[in-house]
Write an enzyme that holds these catalytic residues in place. Structure first.
Site, short mmCIF file in Angstrom:
data_model
loop_
_atom_site.label_atom_id
_atom_site.label_comp_id
_atom_site.label_asym_id
_atom_site.label_seq_id
_atom_site.Cartn_x
_atom_site.Cartn_y
_atom_site.Cartn_z
N CYS A 135 3.44 -1.24 -6.30
CA CYS A 135 4.01 -2.16 -7.28
C CYS A 135 4.18 -1.49 -8.64
O CYS A 135 5.11 -1.82 -9.39
CB CYS A 135 3.12 -3.40 -7.43
SG CYS A 135 3.27 -4.56 -6.06
N HIS A 151 6.01 -9.85 -0.86
CA HIS A 151 6.99 -8.77 -0.97
C HIS A 151 6.80 -7.83 0.22
O HIS A 151 5.67 -7.64 0.71
CB HIS A 151 6.79 -7.95 -2.24
CG HIS A 151 7.46 -8.49 -3.44
ND1 HIS A 151 6.96 -8.28 -4.71
CD2 HIS A 151 8.59 -9.21 -3.62
CE1 HIS A 151 7.75 -8.86 -5.61
NE2 HIS A 151 8.75 -9.42 -4.95
#
Length: 262
Positions: free
Chosen positions: A255, A159
């Site tokens: 996150c 990511h």
């Protein structure tokens, strides 16, 4: 944020996840609570998303949507293990007063702020492992902001938020790890951010770029020791956090944090 009530690692969808390594759930919860409480102590408001049984990765709330100027682009997850999280996030926005016209169910795969990073001038958009390149055009049309596509090439940095952090959105200031990106994307980053803070391989491997900055305080994994000095030199105040149990799921500070931009 979403508490890790049901957090565990029973499958592997990124290189950090190993189902053979047990998770200490009380420790994971304590570490998450420390992050939540630190935000509040710094004067930030923390909204909570209720965890759903059977969705162990909901603690990684950044992946559930992207909010820009009060408009919400939902997520469409690449892996079926996480697909039901998307509806839970959009339900939260609708229950909390976001009008239907400003909440979009996406057509293309994107994993929220995992792959979208917002500065004043651009939306930076990762691709290569999770989010579809088609989601970049979708985000640009929905938010009306220019979207810059960046190719991720190292599976450890699956990511964008594991390889790049926005330090000051108003000044378009970022830090990133060049080794996570393709040569062309590195050139783009060098052109857009010539004064960026460049992370070492060691600090990137500690997930040090999975951080959250409010423009002054930078909350980041405490193991990324090489970033603390450079951040202070730039006028930031680094705040080391221990989220070691949640790292077993492939995530850390960012996150666990979805930013609600009015």
């Amino acid at each position: 944020m979403c508490p890790p009530t049901h957090f565990k690692v029973t499958y592997s969808i990124n290189p950090w996840m190993d189902p053979t390594k047990p998770v200490d759930l009380p420790l994971a919860l304590a570490q998450w609570e420390d992050l939540r409480d630190r935000y509040r102590a710094l004067g930030h408001t923390v909204e909570l998303l209720d965890p759903v049984p059977g969705l162990p990765d909901m603690v990684f709330a950044a992946n559930g949507a992207t909010v820009v100027d009060g408009r919400v682009l939902g997520a469409r997850f690449a892996h079926p293990e996480r697909s039901d999280e998307a509806a839970a996030h959009l339900d939260w926005f609708r229950r909390n007063g976001y009008p239907d016209a400003d909440v979009r169910v996406p057509e293309h795969v994107n994993e929220g702020e995992g792959d979208f990073a917002v500065t004043d001038a651009w939306i930076l958009a990762g691709r290569g492992f999770r989010s579809s390149p088609l989601s970049h055009d979708e985000a640009q049309e929905f938010f009306g902001r220019p979207v810059i596509g960046l190719e991720l090439v190292d599976p450890r940095y699956y990511h964008l938020d594991t390889a790049l952090c926005v330090l000051d959105d108003a000044r378009d200031e970022v830090m990133y790890y060049p080794g996570a990106f393709s040569p062309g994307s590195r050139s783009v980053l060098e052109r857009l951010f010539p004064d960026a803070l460049i992370a070492t391989a060691e600090d990137a491997a500690a997930l040090g770029l999975n951080a959250v900055s409010d423009g002054r305080h930078v909350l980041l994994p405490q193991a990324a020791v090489g970033l603390f000095g450079p951040l202070r030199e730039r006028g930031f105040e680094p705040v080391g956090m221990d989220l070691g149990e949640l790292l077993k799921g492939g995530g850390s500070v960012k996150c666990c944090t979805q930013e609600l931009r009015p």
